[in-house]
Scaffold this motif. Structure first.
Motif, short mmCIF file in Angstrom:
data_model
loop_
_atom_site.label_atom_id
_atom_site.label_comp_id
_atom_site.label_asym_id
_atom_site.label_seq_id
_atom_site.Cartn_x
_atom_site.Cartn_y
_atom_site.Cartn_z
N THR A 112 0.90 -1.25 -0.08
CA THR A 112 -0.06 -0.02 0.08
C THR A 112 0.56 1.39 -0.09
O THR A 112 0.55 2.17 -0.53
CB THR A 112 -0.94 0.00 1.13
OG1 THR A 112 -1.90 -1.20 1.32
CG2 THR A 112 -1.85 1.26 1.32
N ALA A 113 2.14 1.14 0.68
CA ALA A 113 2.80 2.28 0.96
C ALA A 113 3.33 2.72 -0.53
O ALA A 113 3.44 4.04 -0.95
CB ALA A 113 3.99 2.17 1.96
N LEU A 114 3.72 1.71 -1.36
CA LEU A 114 4.31 1.73 -2.82
C LEU A 114 3.14 2.52 -3.71
O LEU A 114 3.46 3.39 -4.35
CB LEU A 114 4.81 0.69 -3.33
CG LEU A 114 5.97 -0.21 -2.54
CD1 LEU A 114 6.49 -1.39 -3.29
CD2 LEU A 114 7.24 0.82 -2.79
N VAL A 115 1.97 2.09 -3.57
CA VAL A 115 0.94 2.59 -4.25
C VAL A 115 0.59 4.06 -3.90
O VAL A 115 0.76 4.93 -4.89
CB VAL A 115 -0.37 1.71 -4.08
CG1 VAL A 115 -1.43 2.30 -4.78
CG2 VAL A 115 -0.16 0.16 -4.60
N LEU A 116 0.61 4.24 -2.75
CA LEU A 116 0.52 5.70 -2.36
C LEU A 116 1.46 6.49 -2.78
O LEU A 116 1.20 7.81 -2.94
CB LEU A 116 0.04 5.71 -0.88
CG LEU A 116 -1.11 5.16 -0.30
CD1 LEU A 116 -1.17 5.17 1.13
CD2 LEU A 116 -2.62 5.90 -0.84
N SER A 117 2.69 6.15 -2.88
CA SER A 117 3.76 6.92 -3.25
C SER A 117 3.84 7.29 -4.85
O SER A 117 4.51 8.02 -5.07
CB SER A 117 4.98 6.02 -2.71
OG SER A 117 5.48 5.99 -1.57
N GLY A 118 2.95 6.61 -5.56
CA GLY A 118 2.81 6.68 -6.98
C GLY A 118 3.33 5.74 -7.94
O GLY A 118 3.36 6.00 -8.93
N VAL A 122 2.15 -2.68 -8.93
CA VAL A 122 2.68 -3.23 -7.73
C VAL A 122 2.47 -4.51 -7.71
O VAL A 122 1.31 -4.92 -7.60
CB VAL A 122 2.47 -2.20 -6.56
CG1 VAL A 122 3.27 -2.71 -5.18
CG2 VAL A 122 2.72 -0.89 -6.70
N SER A 123 3.48 -5.44 -7.48
CA SER A 123 3.14 -7.00 -7.37
C SER A 123 2.63 -7.19 -5.86
O SER A 123 2.76 -6.48 -4.97
CB SER A 123 4.59 -7.70 -7.70
OG SER A 123 5.66 -7.17 -6.67
N GLU A 124 2.24 -8.39 -5.84
CA GLU A 124 1.72 -9.03 -4.42
C GLU A 124 3.13 -9.25 -3.59
O GLU A 124 4.30 -9.60 -4.11
CB GLU A 124 1.10 -10.29 -4.48
CG GLU A 124 -0.30 -9.88 -5.16
CD GLU A 124 -1.14 -9.11 -4.29
OE1 GLU A 124 -1.02 -9.20 -3.14
OE2 GLU A 124 -1.98 -8.51 -4.87
N PRO A 125 3.37 -8.90 -2.35
CA PRO A 125 4.23 -9.13 -1.41
C PRO A 125 4.82 -10.66 -1.60
O PRO A 125 4.02 -11.59 -1.42
CB PRO A 125 3.78 -8.65 -0.16
CG PRO A 125 2.68 -7.80 -0.32
CD PRO A 125 2.15 -8.24 -1.56
N VAL A 126 6.13 -10.86 -1.63
CA VAL A 126 6.53 -12.29 -1.85
C VAL A 126 7.69 -12.32 -0.60
O VAL A 126 8.58 -11.54 -0.32
CB VAL A 126 7.23 -12.63 -2.96
CG1 VAL A 126 7.93 -14.03 -3.19
CG2 VAL A 126 6.15 -12.53 -4.03
N ALA A 127 7.59 -13.45 0.32
CA ALA A 127 8.52 -13.74 1.12
C ALA A 127 9.81 -14.37 0.78
O ALA A 127 9.95 -15.21 -0.19
CB ALA A 127 8.07 -14.67 2.26
N VAL A 128 10.84 -13.64 1.20
CA VAL A 128 12.32 -13.98 0.47
C VAL A 128 12.86 -15.08 1.25
O VAL A 128 12.91 -15.00 2.56
CB VAL A 128 13.22 -12.82 0.63
CG1 VAL A 128 14.49 -13.24 0.15
CG2 VAL A 128 12.77 -11.54 -0.13
N ARG A 162 7.77 -5.76 -6.22
CA ARG A 162 8.27 -5.08 -7.37
C ARG A 162 7.22 -4.14 -7.92
O ARG A 162 6.01 -4.11 -7.84
CB ARG A 162 8.52 -6.05 -8.42
CG ARG A 162 9.55 -7.12 -8.05
CD ARG A 162 9.81 -8.06 -9.06
NE ARG A 162 10.42 -9.03 -8.74
CZ ARG A 162 12.09 -9.23 -9.31
NH1 ARG A 162 12.34 -8.26 -9.90
NH2 ARG A 162 12.64 -10.15 -8.77
N ALA A 163 7.73 -3.02 -8.53
CA ALA A 163 6.77 -2.01 -8.95
C ALA A 163 7.46 -1.13 -9.97
O ALA A 163 8.56 -1.62 -10.40
CB ALA A 163 6.47 -1.22 -7.74
N GLU A 164 6.38 -0.29 -10.81
CA GLU A 164 7.14 0.39 -11.73
C GLU A 164 6.63 1.87 -11.63
O GLU A 164 5.67 2.12 -10.88
CB GLU A 164 6.65 -0.23 -13.15
CG GLU A 164 6.90 -1.51 -13.36
CD GLU A 164 6.37 -1.88 -14.96
OE1 GLU A 164 5.60 -1.09 -15.53
OE2 GLU A 164 6.59 -3.10 -15.33
#
Length: 310
Positions: A112-118, A122-128, A162-164
Motif C-alpha cells: 500500500t505504501a508503494l501505491v500511495l507513493s505513486g 505493484v506486485s503482491e508481496p513475496v517472502a524472500v 516489485r513496482a514500476e
C-alpha cells in the motif's frame, strides 16, 4: 534481480558490509554491461543526494543482506522522482505480519505504501527465502539498529515487492482525440439511431391513466390551508420575508416602521449651560423657568416650549 543490459541502476544500501556491497556492485556491472551503469547511494543520504529527476531505469533498495532498513514515505517518493518513466523498482524490507513490532509494516501495508507513493503495477508481496546465516544476521541487525527484542525479531520476515513508475513525466499533458463533427458514411451524414432517439422522447401521451395514478391537488390541502389569513399578519416585506423593510421599499412598510420608531425631537443647547439654572440661561432658552438638572439627565419639553416666540 531483473537487470537488463544497458540499464542505469541505482543501488540503495544500508547496514551491509563493505565486502558484500563491492561483491554486489561487481555482479551488477557484469549484468548491465558496458552500456549500462551502476550507482550507489546510502539510504540515509538518499533525500540529500541531489539526484537528478528521471535518471535511472532501475532502482533496487534493501537487496544486499543484511539489511534492516524501513523505507519511509519520503524515501519512496524520492525514489519515484529519480526513476525514469516506466522504470522498475525492487524493494526488500523486513515486515511483521502480526503487527507486533512497532514502526514496522506488514507485507500488505508495504504494498500500500508503494501505491500511495505513486508506483503502478505493484506486485503482491513475496517472502524472500533466507539461509540460517542470513536469518540470524537479519535478527541481529533488527536488535542492534531497530531495538527489536530478540523474541519479536523471530516473527519478522524479509518481504520483496516489485513496482514500476508511471510511463509519463509529472505535469505531462496530452490532447484527447475528441471530435464533435457528425459522422459521414459514403459521403452522406450517418443516420441517427432511432433507438437512441426514442430514449429521450417523452410526451403526455406516454402517461396512460390506467398505468399512472395521479394525485388531486385539492386533496393536498387541509382546512387550515383554506382559512383566509389576517391582513395584519401579512405585513411583511416581500423581499426579506420579515417585518423589516428592504433597501428600496415601495410597499409602505418602511414608512410604517419609521413611524413606530420615531422619537420626540431632542432639544439642543447652544451655550451648554442650560442645566445650571435660569441664571446661566439665555433669553430664548427652552429650559427657561425650569429647575436646574444634571448633565445628561433626560428632560421632557412640551411642544409649546420647543417653539420659539414669534
Amino acid at each position: 534481480m531483473d537487470v537488463r543490459p544497458g540499464d542505469k541502476l541505482l543501488l540503495v544500501w544500508s547496514g551491509c558490509s563493505e565486502e558484500s556491497l563491492l561483491s554486489a556492485v561487481q555482479d551488477l556491472k557484469q549484468k548491465v554491461g558496458g552500456d549500462g551503469d551502476v550507482c550507489l547511494e546510502n539510504a540515509e543520504r538518499l533525500e540529500f543526494g541531489a539526484q537528478r529527476a528521471s535518471s535511472y531505469s532501475t532502482v533496487a533498495a534493501g537487496v544486499i543482506s543484511p539489511c534492516s532498513l524501513i523505507h519511509s514515505d519520503d524515501m519512496l517518493e524520492e525514489i519515484v522522482r529519480v526513476i525514469q518513466p516506466g522504470g522498475r523498482f525492487l524493494v526488500r524490507e523486513p515486515t511483521c505480519p502480526t503487527g507486533q513490532v512497532t514502526n514496522m509494516r506488514s507485507p500488505a501495508k508495504l504494498r500500500t505504501a508503494l501505491v500511495l507513493s505513486g508506483f503502478t503495477n505493484v506486485s503482491e508481496p513475496v517472502a524472500v527465502e533466507q539461509s540460517a546465516e542470513e536469518r540470524a544476521q537479519l535478527c541481529t541487525g533488527l536488535s542492534e539498529q531497530r531495538g527489536v527484542p530478540a523474541d519479536l525479531a523471530q516473527c519478522v520476515s524479509l518481504t520483496e515487492v516489485r513496482a514500476e513508475r508511471p510511463n509519463y513525466e509529472v505535469g505531462a499533458s496530452s490532447a484527447l482525440p475528441l471530435s464533435f463533427a457528425k459522422k459521414v458514411e459514403n459521403g452522406q451524414p450517418a443516420a441517427a439511431d432511432s433507438n437512441v432517439s426514442a430514449v429521450w422522447k417523452f410526451s403526455a401521451n406516454d402517461l396512460g391513466d390506467d398505468d399512472i395514478e395521479l394525485v388531486d391537488q385539492d386533496d393536498l390541502l387541509d382546512e387550515s390551508d383554506k382559512v383566509k389569513p389576517d391582513p395584519s399578519s401579512l405585513r411583511v416585506c416581500g423581499t426579506t420575508g420579515k417585518r423589516k423593510a428592504c433597501k428600496n421599499c415601495s410597499c409602505g412598510l418602511a414608512e410604517e416602521l419609521e413611524g413606530e420608531t420615531k422619537k420626540a425631537p431632542k432639544a439642543t443647547s447652544a451655550c451648554g449651560s442650560c442645566y445650571l439654572g435660569d441664571a446661566f440661561r439665555c433669553a430664548s432658552c427652552p429650559y427657561l423657568g425650569m429647575p436646574a438638572f444634571k448633565p445628561g439627565q433626560q428632560v421632557t419639553l412640551s411642544d409649546r416650549q420647543l417653539k420659539a416666540d414669534a
